[in-house]
Design a protein around this motif. Structure first.
Motif, PDB file in Angstrom:
ATOM      1  N   PHE A  20     119.980 -58.274 -52.039  1.00 59.99           N
ATOM      2  CA  PHE A  20     121.215 -58.342 -51.263  1.00 59.99           C
ATOM      3  C   PHE A  20     122.438 -58.269 -52.157  1.00 59.99           C
ATOM      4  CE2 PHE A  20     120.345 -59.355 -46.817  1.00 59.99           C
ATOM      5  CZ  PHE A  20     118.988 -59.639 -46.851  1.00 59.99           C
ATOM      6  N   LEU A  52     126.728 -57.462 -45.135  1.00 62.27           N
ATOM      7  CA  LEU A  52     125.842 -57.486 -46.288  1.00 62.27           C
ATOM      8  C   LEU A  52     125.023 -56.207 -46.351  1.00 62.27           C
ATOM      9  CD1 LEU A  52     124.521 -61.080 -45.614  1.00 62.27           C
ATOM     10  CD2 LEU A  52     125.753 -60.456 -47.690  1.00 62.27           C
ATOM     11  N   LEU A  88     120.409 -57.508 -38.509  1.00 63.36           N
ATOM     12  CA  LEU A  88     120.299 -56.128 -38.979  1.00 63.36           C
ATOM     13  C   LEU A  88     121.096 -55.182 -38.093  1.00 63.36           C
ATOM     14  CD1 LEU A  88     118.900 -54.129 -40.949  1.00 63.36           C
ATOM     15  CD2 LEU A  88     117.101 -53.891 -39.223  1.00 63.36           C
ATOM     16  N   GLN A 144     126.761 -60.946 -40.637  1.00 61.37           N
ATOM     17  CA  GLN A 144     126.498 -62.373 -40.517  1.00 61.37           C
ATOM     18  C   GLN A 144     127.748 -63.076 -40.044  1.00 61.37           C
ATOM     19  OE1 GLN A 144     125.496 -64.362 -44.210  1.00 61.37           O
ATOM     20  NE2 GLN A 144     124.413 -66.012 -43.171  1.00 61.37           N
ATOM     21  N   LYS A 168     126.637 -59.281 -52.439  1.00 65.43           N
ATOM     22  CA  LYS A 168     127.330 -60.532 -52.135  1.00 65.43           C
ATOM     23  C   LYS A 168     128.097 -60.477 -50.820  1.00 65.43           C
ATOM     24  CE  LYS A 168     127.843 -62.043 -56.924  1.00 65.43           C
ATOM     25  NZ  LYS A 168     128.792 -62.478 -57.986  1.00 65.43           N
ATOM     26  N   GLY A 197     127.653 -69.782 -39.506  1.00 68.01           N
ATOM     27  CA  GLY A 197     126.649 -70.646 -38.913  1.00 68.01           C
ATOM     28  C   GLY A 197     125.426 -69.923 -38.379  1.00 68.01           C
ATOM     29  N   GLU A 198     125.355 -68.636 -38.644  1.00 68.89           N
ATOM     30  CA  GLU A 198     124.207 -67.865 -38.160  1.00 68.89           C
ATOM     31  C   GLU A 198     123.573 -67.092 -39.302  1.00 68.89           C
ATOM     32  OE1 GLU A 198     126.210 -67.093 -33.754  1.00 68.89           O
ATOM     33  OE2 GLU A 198     125.266 -65.444 -34.847  1.00 68.89           O
ATOM     34  N   GLY A 199     122.347 -66.621 -39.058  1.00 71.31           N
ATOM     35  CA  GLY A 199     121.711 -65.779 -40.042  1.00 71.31           C
ATOM     36  C   GLY A 199     122.164 -64.334 -39.905  1.00 71.31           C
ATOM     37  N   PRO A 200     121.923 -63.515 -40.919  1.00 73.15           N
ATOM     38  CA  PRO A 200     122.290 -62.101 -40.841  1.00 73.15           C
ATOM     39  C   PRO A 200     121.516 -61.389 -39.733  1.00 73.15           C
ATOM     40  CG  PRO A 200     121.753 -62.741 -43.102  1.00 73.15           C
ATOM     41  CD  PRO A 200     121.312 -63.854 -42.216  1.00 73.15           C
ATOM     42  N   LEU A 260     130.746 -61.277 -42.032  1.00 81.15           N
ATOM     43  CA  LEU A 260     130.331 -60.942 -43.389  1.00 81.15           C
ATOM     44  C   LEU A 260     129.344 -59.787 -43.306  1.00 81.15           C
ATOM     45  CD1 LEU A 260     130.304 -61.746 -46.442  1.00 81.15           C
ATOM     46  CD2 LEU A 260     128.317 -63.171 -45.904  1.00 81.15           C
ATOM     47  N   TYR A 264     123.612 -55.528 -42.786  1.00 79.32           N
ATOM     48  CA  TYR A 264     123.559 -56.676 -41.900  1.00 79.32           C
ATOM     49  C   TYR A 264     124.975 -57.185 -41.638  1.00 79.32           C
ATOM     50  CZ  TYR A 264     118.576 -57.240 -43.096  1.00 79.32           C
ATOM     51  OH  TYR A 264     117.223 -57.058 -43.274  1.00 79.32           O
TER      52      TYR A 264
END
Lengths: 111, 117
Positions: free
Chosen positions: A101, A88, A45, A37, A103, A40-43, A86, A35
């Protein structure tokens, strides 16, 4: 308990450089997801790898699942500032719905 | 909207107060998940819903945490008597639960940033 270790934790590079981030575990996963990210947002895919030894390409991103399905890598060619974020990895094992997940690797690509 | 939405986007509360976090999943998604993301950490699984039932609550950190889902849609995560260590981003995701086909994708909302003073 299944754990996923990601390395490096932080990576700052110049535009145009190549990079590889790693996701390692002592456990076997039935599949592994990557993922990205942004703040301020979600991951979101990027890819799912299922078969040991599998390689998937998504434009300048290449994902590989280890033969033993315990590790994975993400290689970015000619990184661009838009790749900043980021990254993940998440493994599926045991329960179909439960993801473990790592880090994350915080990538900064400087113009 | 077409995506997962969460509210509020930010919540600042005092230690000891209760908070409610809301998640609106993508319409038609039967599975719903809550995760916690502490600063510098990965996502920590909290709870999973299939329809309105929660077959797996194993990730809830303590009995101060609870969640419910109604109408196979909206879910609420409640934290009672908040503590400073509860400060984190709480993420919700939903999916079609296509595990048997291995094509299931979790779609995440933007999260609620909770700060406990």
């Amino acid at each position: 308990t299944q754990l996923l270790e990601q390395s490096p934790q932080f990576l700052s590079i110049q535009e145009g450089e190549n990079l590889t981030v790693y996701c390692n575990s002592s456990s076997v996963f039935s599949s592994l997801q990557w993922y990205r990210q942004e703040p301020g947002e979600g991951p979101v895919l990027l890819v799912t790898v299922v078969t040991g030894g599998e390689v998937k390409k998504l434009k300048r991103l290449t994902f590989q699942f280890g033969d033993a399905r315990k590790d994975s890598s993400l290689h970015i060619t000619a990184a661009q500032p838009g790749d900043t974020g980021l990254y993940l990895c998440a493994g599926e094992g045991g329960s179909n719905y439960k993801l473990t997940f790592g880090k994350g690797t915080l990538l900064t690509v400087n113009p | 909207g077409a995506g997962v939405s969460q509210s509020p986007s930010n919540k600042v509360t005092e230690k000891g107060k209760d908070v409610e976090l809301r998640c609106d999943p993508i319409s038609g998604h039967t599975a719903l998940y809550w995760y916690r993301q502490r600063l510098g950490q990965g996502l920590e699984f909290l709870i999973y819903f299939q329809g309105n039932s929660a077959p797996d609550k194993s990730g809830l950190p303590s009995d101060r945490f609870s969640a419910e889902r109604t109408g196979e849609s909206v879910s609420t995560l409640t934290i009672q008597r908040t503590q400073q260590e509860d400060s984190a981003v709480y993420l919700c995701a939903s999916s079609l639960a296509l595990w048997l086909e291995r094509t299931d994708t979790q779609y995440f909302g933007p999260g609620t940033r909770l700060t406990v003073l």
